[in-house]
Scaffold this active site. Structure first.
Site, PDB file in Angstrom:
ATOM      1  N   GLU A  98       0.822  -1.181   0.000  1.00 41.40           N
ATOM      2  CA  GLU A  98       0.000   0.000   0.000  1.00 41.40           C
ATOM      3  C   GLU A  98       0.859   1.234   0.000  1.00 41.40           C
ATOM      4  O   GLU A  98       0.473   2.257   0.491  1.00 41.40           O
ATOM      5  CB  GLU A  98      -0.917  -0.009   1.192  1.00 41.40           C
ATOM      6  CG  GLU A  98      -1.914  -1.094   1.037  1.00 41.40           C
ATOM      7  CD  GLU A  98      -2.946  -1.069   2.075  1.00 41.40           C
ATOM      8  OE1 GLU A  98      -3.382  -0.007   2.439  1.00 41.40           O
ATOM      9  OE2 GLU A  98      -3.313  -2.126   2.520  1.00 41.40           O
ATOM     10  N   ALA A 105      -5.593   7.357   2.714  1.00 43.98           N
ATOM     11  CA  ALA A 105      -4.984   7.852   3.949  1.00 43.98           C
ATOM     12  C   ALA A 105      -3.519   7.442   3.963  1.00 43.98           C
ATOM     13  O   ALA A 105      -3.073   6.643   3.132  1.00 43.98           O
ATOM     14  CB  ALA A 105      -5.707   7.295   5.172  1.00 43.98           C
ATOM     15  N   LYS A 106      -2.776   7.994   4.895  1.00 45.35           N
ATOM     16  CA  LYS A 106      -1.377   7.610   5.068  1.00 45.35           C
ATOM     17  C   LYS A 106      -0.932   8.021   6.455  1.00 45.35           C
ATOM     18  O   LYS A 106      -1.472   8.956   7.048  1.00 45.35           O
ATOM     19  CB  LYS A 106      -0.488   8.286   4.023  1.00 45.35           C
ATOM     20  CG  LYS A 106       0.785   7.510   3.732  1.00 45.35           C
ATOM     21  CD  LYS A 106       0.482   6.268   2.932  1.00 45.35           C
ATOM     22  CE  LYS A 106       1.741   5.506   2.578  1.00 45.35           C
ATOM     23  NZ  LYS A 106       1.445   4.336   1.742  1.00 45.35           N
ATOM     24  N   GLY A 107       0.058   7.319   6.970  1.00 48.54           N
ATOM     25  CA  GLY A 107       0.617   7.665   8.269  1.00 48.54           C
ATOM     26  C   GLY A 107       2.112   7.459   8.286  1.00 48.54           C
ATOM     27  O   GLY A 107       2.665   6.757   7.431  1.00 48.54           O
TER      28      GLY A 107
END
Length: 451
Positions: free
Chosen positions: A30, A140-142
């Protein structure tokens, strides 16, 4: 020729800063890249990329205003107790770009060069990636600014659990589902899932994907990125009239995605003549024995020095004689300096951002077929979606079922992107973005603005 003009004619990819090459991590799926980007403002590049595709679509100004922003951005600064009793404070982020299509989805990376701009850009690109293959997710991303190689296993667990608690109001199985990315893996996803579950008081396996199978992970998940990329290559070969059994393949990056893609290409009778990892590559024009190469790497820690091949650099591997090139390492590998020397007929981007906009223009003008990253490496997030569905249903699928459904989605997405490229007479990369943005814009129009 301006960057905008270049991208309208077919180049529409981000440009990152220079960095050291390393192979893709275990769960690159991802990721919209396989290492942290050091560009001063990667989000500005993502916005420019969006505007170019929006121009092709003729997107109205109001919709552009909505889609150009990330809906939510969280930055946390949190203390972690180290093994020696000292305390270090780390900075982390979690960004949700768009919730219109459904819950948001995206990986968490641990890297010393993580920035908010990078995380915002990756969140936006995750929205487009999910939309290209038709998943009911926003992006989304983190990330946490840390070099995990300097931490003990205990310190890594402490950091993960504290970061999870800090972002817990943002995440959830029906809200935002994290996954592995750079320097994170199934163990870290297990810690996140356990921390979230302990905090709410009951087990919630659907809060992450990329987990160990015994904790609700999916069969086929570890191979999904490489397998999806090879499915994309098969589709492209069909429209190009390229005989895979008579083709040579070069793979830059022999981590999870690259090694799986290489093995699956040999199963299609393509001769894999070169592979590389973070230290360099190996080349044998007669083909490599990948089983022996993998054993050599397991024994020595690198593919370099394999006795049945000559050593090459990661720069040289990109311009070797081949029909198929699979960049599966880092951003910014194919540039204006080497694009004119690439000999491949087909480039399949298992990594994200391997091609700069300037290189894209050169490649397009030379007639090289490119499978862009937001399509070619979408197999990982697709099987993450399958894992999430299995968790919600508490009903696991077989690996055969997972792979069959992955093929169906990749085949359908290829047809749609190729059809868009033909309709608008644009590069496959621009076509993928046009299709994705159009889909998210439709969600936004139908849902409206509340209140």
């Amino acid at each position: 020729m301006t960057l905008a003009a270049i991208q309208r004619s077919g180049a529409s990819h981000p440009e990152g800063g220079a960095m050291v090459l390393q192979e893709s991590p275990v769960a690159v799926s991802e990721t919209l890249s396989t290492a942290a980007v050091t560009a001063p403002d990667l989000f500005a590049v993502a916005i420019e990329q969006f505007d170019i595709a929006a121009d092709v679509l003729g997107l109205d100004d109001d919709m552009r205003k909505i889609l150009r922003y990330c809906q939510r951005e969280l930055t946390v600064n949190f203390p972690v107790e180290m093994d020696d009793g000292s305390v270090e404070v780390f900075t982390g982020h979690r960004v949700q770009h768009n919730t219109g299509p459904g819950p948001t989805k995206g990986g968490i990376r641990y890297h010393q060069d993580v920035t908010l701009a990078e995380v915002k850009a990756l969140a936006m690109w995750m929205t487009w990636k999910c939309a290209v293959v038709g998943l009911p997710y926003g992006g989304a991303k983190g990330g946490v600014q840390v070099n995990p190689k300097l931490l003990s296993q205990n310190e890594l667990q402490n950091l993960t659990r504290r970061y999870t608690t800090e972002i817990q109001p943002f995440i959830g199985p029906n809200q935002d589902i994290p996954a592995p990315d750079v320097n994170t893996n199934p163990q870290i996803m297990a810690w996140i899932m356990d921390t979230y579950s302990m905090n709410v008081g009951y087990s919630v396996p659907g809060v992450t994907t990329g987990k160990p199978i015994v904790l609700g992970g999916s069969e086929g998940r570890s191979e999904a990125t490489g397998r999806g990329c090879v499915f994309a290559i098969e589709n492209a070969a069909n429209v190009m009239g390229l005989d895979l059994a008579q083709s040579r393949t070069v793979v830059q990056g022999f981590g999870n995605a690259g090694s799986v893609a290489a093995r699956l290409m040999t199963e299609l009778d393509s001769k894999v003549v070169a592979v590389s990892d973070s230290r360099g590559g190996i080349y044998n024009p007669n083909g490599l024995n990948l089983t022996a190469v993998s054993a050599h790497k397991a024994r020595t820690g690198t593919v370099l020095g394999y006795s049945e091949a000559e050593n090459v650099t990661n720069e040289e591997i990109l311009v070797l004689p081949t029909e198929i090139l699979i960049p599966a390492a880092l951003e910014n590998q194919i540039t204006a300096e080497n694009a004119g020397r690439i000999q491949a007929r087909l480039i399949a981007e298992a990594a994200n951002g391997p091609t700069t906009p300037e290189a894209d223009a050169i490649i397009y003008d030379r007639g090289i077929f490119v499978l862009p990253d937001i399509f070619a490496n979408a197999g990982g997030v697709t099987v993450s979606y399958f894992e999430w569905v299995q968790a919600l249903q508490a009903f696991p699928w077989t690996e055969r079922q997972v792979n069959e459904r992955l093929r169906q989605i990749m085949d359908k997405a290829f047809d749609a992107v190729y059809g868009t490229a033909t309709k608008y007479s644009v590069h496959m990369r621009t076509a993928a973005l046009v299709r994705a943005i159009d889909r998210v814009a439709e969600f936004t129009r139908l849902r409206g603005i509340y209140p």
